[in-house]
Design an enzyme around this catalytic site. Sequence first.
Site, short mmCIF file in Angstrom:
data_model
loop_
_atom_site.label_atom_id
_atom_site.label_comp_id
_atom_site.label_asym_id
_atom_site.label_seq_id
_atom_site.Cartn_x
_atom_site.Cartn_y
_atom_site.Cartn_z
N GLU A 203 0.84 -1.21 0.00
CA GLU A 203 0.00 0.00 0.00
C GLU A 203 0.87 1.25 0.00
OE1 GLU A 203 -2.42 -1.41 3.40
OE2 GLU A 203 -4.14 -1.02 2.10
N GLU B 165 -3.63 -9.84 3.24
CA GLU B 165 -4.42 -9.64 4.46
C GLU B 165 -5.51 -10.69 4.67
OE1 GLU B 165 -3.56 -7.33 2.31
OE2 GLU B 165 -2.83 -5.55 3.34
#
Length: 686
Positions: free
Chosen positions: A88, A108
């Site tokens: 990210e 995730e």
Amino acid sequence: MNALSPGVLESILAAMEAVECDPEIKTAVLTGAGSTFIAGADIKEFGKITAGQKPRGEGLHPLLSRIEDCRKPIVMAIHGNAFGGGLELAMAGHYRIATPDARLGQPEVKLGLIPGAGGTQRLPRLVGVARAVEMCALGDPIGAQKALECGLIDRLVEGDLLPGAVAFARDVAAKPFTRTRDRNEKLGTAQENEAIFDAARQTSKKKQRGLSAPLAAIDAVKTATTLPFDDGCKFERKLFMDCLFSDQFKALIHVFFGEREVGKIPNIPKDTITVPVTKAAVVGAGTMGSGIAMVLANAGIPVLLKETDPPALDRGWDTIQKNYAASVQRGRFSQDFVDQRLRLITPTLTYHGFSDADLVIEAVFEGMSIKKKVFGELDTICKSTAILASNTSSLNIDEIAQATSRPQSLIGTHFFSPANVMRLLEIVRGKLTSKDVIATCMQLSKKLGKVGVLVGNCRGFVGNRMFHPYRREAQFMVEEGAPVEVVDQALYDFGMAMGPLATGDLAGLDVGWRIRKEYRHLEKPGVRQPIAEDQLCEMGRYGQKTQAGWYRYDETRRALPDPQVGALVRKWAVESGIEQRQISTDEIVDRCILALVNEGARILEEGIALRAVDIDIIYINGYGFPAYRGGPMWYADALGLDKVYGRILQFQEQHGELWQPAPLLTQLAKEKRKFADFAQGQPVTA
Ligand code: NAI
């Protein structure tokens, strides 16, 4: 790891400010020190949030905006892993370049979460909706080459990364650039995207059955295509927080840390001297021996594989070749890799070469006398430092050890079938097994790509001992009138990889039948025993291997319900005076799963398992228990042990002494405690 732990974000922010303020600086490179870029968030920080602590700092969002809004181009130079928050962060930069061996991903979902810092919004802008959905929902990383092809990175750097990155940054310093958040050209049309999201949901329901995070990840990526960037991020954040406070996340985090915890053995310090295993041998090339030889070869360890006669040896060698060929076909291994591994396996009919093996694993038939004979022979041949291991699934390790003059060298290494696929390795400690032998096997399990869990010596050890009452209850319920497929479906829907009766068919019903015949004299008179499975075996219905067991099987091994079985079981049950009734799904699940839990409590109390989490890890990796429920002991803790205890008392009232609550369960329930709080050495008073 270069995890995004407290302090790291603040430092990057300070560096960004320095870059912005200094007019001499025209561009900047951000890279990771050591062997990786950023492998993700600091998982412990999530735990703090769910425990109610306020997170330190503002989280990733403000930093990412700061990077993205910088008027000077920021080049992210990636080596090792850019995972989770690491990717990210990289996507907030204006360019990304990477070494050829770098890997990038949003894993995730594997922990029950979704990207929470714009990952689901920036990724589709860089790589397109289909690839972004796949990466966020399945969680598998991609390599640098693929990342280049799909637009996640701008260039591959052969050779040293940093000089390459600096040269690249100089090159782009004066050029205009577009922020990731403003790049909408890959976001597709609503119509194209709907098909992508539908397909992703279907795949997820199949591959990640029962998990909610992947569906949330798909919804989050969808908003990237329907809402402006900032609103999409807000929506993503909300879904992220829902996942963070979910039971699935708590369970998956327990499993994540549990897999590390099981490697810690009290009384065996980390620095215990281990024996290097550079050569191994396996006795018996049947189902297990041939798989174990592959596991050793896959880890680069040369291995001798011994059988008694040429046809048996040929069968074992054929199995190995077929398994490897299938792996090549599925793209798991290259032909080159397989050829190398095959060269490491030496089939043999003698003990020639065993004298310098560091580890010998016995995988002959399950019988005490044959095992003792084999170990007696090994004792005279193997060098004094060799580890002598048995793959027995139930026999007494101490008794086997008596066949040798060196019981301290003997240990159980209980692989699961198929050995080259299943991750679990139960390492069975005998009374006299030495610490260095245990430490070596624990260390070796990692090298073999297995999760090694140390267990004590008792019949069936941890996994099979608990599986016995679990399958017993499933059979009882069929005998009480529940259809075979209804029992299996209930446990499949609970999340088990397979129903207990179908599992019996897969493993072979005759295995347990033969053992029961041998141990019939140990059965307590008056205590109920399942009746149908033995009768099915008497009819030659051994399961998949005879195309019939609890189910019928077609040529593709598909299980088909068999009305004949239902009718026969009903007849046998009525003849034995077993009352027939309707059984609810709740009862099916509770009787099977709480039978696991009650036996697990005894195992914990006796010290056969070191901790409750060890049992959980065994059940998830060896018996298809759903990881998102955290394992049987975690599941019981989450239900509340007082409730579990109450339900078991009800079953005791209805079904008698097989449901006697374990003393440890009774005690913990009364004290309002959990299995997870129980440490070995505490007195059990109940
Ligand atoms: P298997 O029957 O497929 O293979 C045993 C092999 O040992 C046969 O090929 C036999 O010819 C060979 N053998 C017998 N005596 C020998 C000797 N003196 N020297 C060399 N080879 C000899 O049995 P399987 O299923 O592989 O089981 C082996 C062990 O692994 C047993 O102790 C079993 O309880 C255990 N185990 C089995 C599992 C399974 O799912 N099949 C799972 C976990 C453990």
